[in-house]
Each structure stands twice: as structure tokens, then as C-alpha cells.
Design a protein around this motif. Structure first.
Motif, PDB file in Angstrom:
ATOM      1  N   TRP A  17       0.842  -1.204   0.000  1.00 26.08           N
ATOM      2  CA  TRP A  17       0.000   0.000   0.000  1.00 26.08           C
ATOM      3  C   TRP A  17       0.876   1.253   0.000  1.00 26.08           C
ATOM      4  N   LYS A  31      -0.274   3.452   9.084  1.00 27.52           N
ATOM      5  CA  LYS A  31      -1.665   3.474   8.662  1.00 27.52           C
ATOM      6  C   LYS A  31      -2.369   2.179   9.051  1.00 27.52           C
ATOM      7  N   MET A  35      -5.764   1.385  11.492  1.00 27.59           N
ATOM      8  CA  MET A  35      -6.916   0.571  11.107  1.00 27.59           C
ATOM      9  C   MET A  35      -7.271  -0.449  12.186  1.00 27.59           C
ATOM     10  N   VAL A 202      -8.572  -6.136  -0.860  1.00 26.96           N
ATOM     11  CA  VAL A 202      -8.390  -4.846  -0.190  1.00 26.96           C
ATOM     12  C   VAL A 202      -7.181  -4.900   0.731  1.00 26.96           C
ATOM     13  N   GLU A 206      -6.680  -0.073   3.974  1.00 27.20           N
ATOM     14  CA  GLU A 206      -7.959   0.373   3.436  1.00 27.20           C
ATOM     15  C   GLU A 206      -9.128  -0.500   3.909  1.00 27.20           C
ATOM     16  N   ASP A 208     -11.758  -1.098   6.059  1.00 28.75           N
ATOM     17  CA  ASP A 208     -12.491  -0.313   7.044  1.00 28.75           C
ATOM     18  C   ASP A 208     -13.719  -1.065   7.572  1.00 28.75           C
ATOM     19  N   CYS A 211     -15.855  -2.836   5.010  1.00 27.34           N
ATOM     20  CA  CYS A 211     -15.224  -4.070   4.518  1.00 27.34           C
ATOM     21  C   CYS A 211     -15.483  -5.221   5.486  1.00 27.34           C
TER      22      CYS A 211
END
Length: 231
Positions: A17, A31, A35, A202, A206, A208, A211
Motif C-alpha cells: 500500500w 496506517k 486501522m 483490499v 484500506e 475499514d 469491509c
């Protein structure tokens, strides 16, 4: 919608990513840590009882020294930023794996989070740290063999009892892996015997709340027979 009691997630794709965006791998890991907070809050709200996140495997020590060093610092950064919010939402923090190999500061941060949240009754947010399923099973077998040797029990171990010798005693209902890879990578091999598997493209940074909900919806569409037949 039926909510799975125990969900396990292989959080994959942080590095890819970051690379896709011209960022250092550490930015992806940062990041990804953020999450954990989002998925933890979502899982708690949805009523999941335990969410086991593959944070650091026994094989991750093979990565470059600077990346391993950053990964060791992440628990401190994460809990400094989000522990109050986890407490406010009644989330309990636990961990599985062999914590002793980590720096003492990292160990203290994780142990403090576990201690602070031990009486919380919401989601059990379980971090797999320096964890490997084969190692987990070997340690369990060694513990059992030692008990037999010391005549503390008979040599009559059953399948049902073996879970008592593992880090994770629960069976996993839903196993999710992000970022498109289709393998288990030595994660909870015993506990996923009858899990439903979802491999999503995914990447973890990302992945979230929506998802997670989408995965649970797909879980609800599965026909879980456990080797038998539905009438």
C-alpha cells in the motif's frame, strides 16, 4: 445478520500500500496500526466477542532491521494514542505469542494495556505478536508431555482437550486475509479447522468498517455443515 463470535484477520498489504503511493514501508505500517483502532471499534459495536489480529509473526524477524525496529515501536505509538478510547468502549486487550523476544519497553507497553483493560467485558481485541501456529502447537505438546512425565495426568489426550494447551482455545468462525494473498502463513492452524475463509484484495490500510461488514455478510451466506448434512 448472524455475527461470528471469533474472527481472525491476517493484516496484509501495508508495505505494498505504501509503495504504491511512493511512501516508505513504515508509513504503511503506521496506517495499518490506525486501522486496528477502526476495526476494533467496529467489531465491538457489531458484537463480535473476540478479534485476533496477526500483528507480528515468528517469521517477521527476517525483515530488514530498520523495519523490525519500527514494528517494535508501533505498540507504544498505538496504545499511547488509542488506549483511552479502547477503555471508553469497554474493549479488552490481550495478546498471544512469545513476547519475551521484544524489547523491554515494548513488553511493558503491551502488558500495561492488558492489565488496564483486564476487567472490560466488550470485545476481546487479541494481538498475535511473535506468534507462529507451529510453534504454538509444539509448545502445547511439550507442556502436555511434561505433565504426563510428571504423572500429573494420563497419556489420554483428546482432540477437545488439546485446545487447552494452546494460546487460543476458541475455534475461529471467520478467517479474513487482506491484500489478495491466498494462504494462512502459519496463523492459527489448529483453530481454523472449520473456519469460513475470506480472501479480499483490499489492503489492510484500506480495510475499514464497511469491509468488515461485507465479510460478515458473506459469512452469513455460507452453509456451515461441519462435515455433516443439513436436513
Amino acid at each position: 445478520m448472524k455475527i461470528p463470535e471469533t474472527v481472525a484477520i491476517i493484516m496484509d498489504g501495508n508495505g505494498r500500500w505504501a509503495k504504491k503511493r511512493g511512501l516508505p514501508r513504515s508509513a504503511g505500517h503506521k496506517k495499518g496500526a490506525d486501522m486496528i483502532r477502526e476495526i476494533g471499534l467496529a467489531a465491538n459495536e457489531l458484537g463480535i466477542k473476540k478479534c485476533i489480529l496477526y500483528a507480528f509473526s515468528t517469521e517477521n524477524w527476517k525483515r530488514p532491521e530498520d523495519e523490525v525496529g519500527y514494528l517494535c515501536k508501533l505498540p507504544g505509538m498505538f496504545f499511547d494514542r488509542y488506549m483511552k478510547e479502547l477503555m471508553a468502549n469497554n474493549i479488552r486487550v490481550t495478546f498471544i505469542g512469545e513476547l519475551e523476544r521484544f524489547p523491554s519497553d515494548t513488553q511493558k507497553v503491551i502488558q500495561k494495556a492488558v492489565q488496564l483493560s483486564q476487567n472490560n467485558t466488550g470485545l476481546n481485541l487479541c494481538l498475535a505478536i511473535n506468534y507462529g501456529a507451529r510453534r504454538e502447537m509444539v509448545l502445547g505438546i511439550q507442556k502436555y508431555a511434561q505433565q504426563v512425565k510428571e504423572q500429573k495426568r494420563e497419556n489420554d489426550l483428546t482432540i477437545e482437550e488439546f485446545s487447552d494447551y494452546l494460546f487460543v482455545k476458541e475455534e475461529v468462525d471467520l478467517m479474513i486475509r487482506t491484500s489478495g494473498e491466498v494462504r494462512l502463513s502459519n496463523f492459527l492452524l489448529w483453530q481454523v479447522a472449520y473456519s469460513e475463509f475470506i480472501f479480499t484484495p483490499v489492503p489492510w490500510p484500506e480495510f475499514d468498517r464497511q469491509c468488515l461488514i461485507d465479510c460478515i455478510k458473506e459469512f452469513n451466506e455460507r452453509d456451515r455443515r461441519y462435515g455433516g448434512l443439513n436436513s
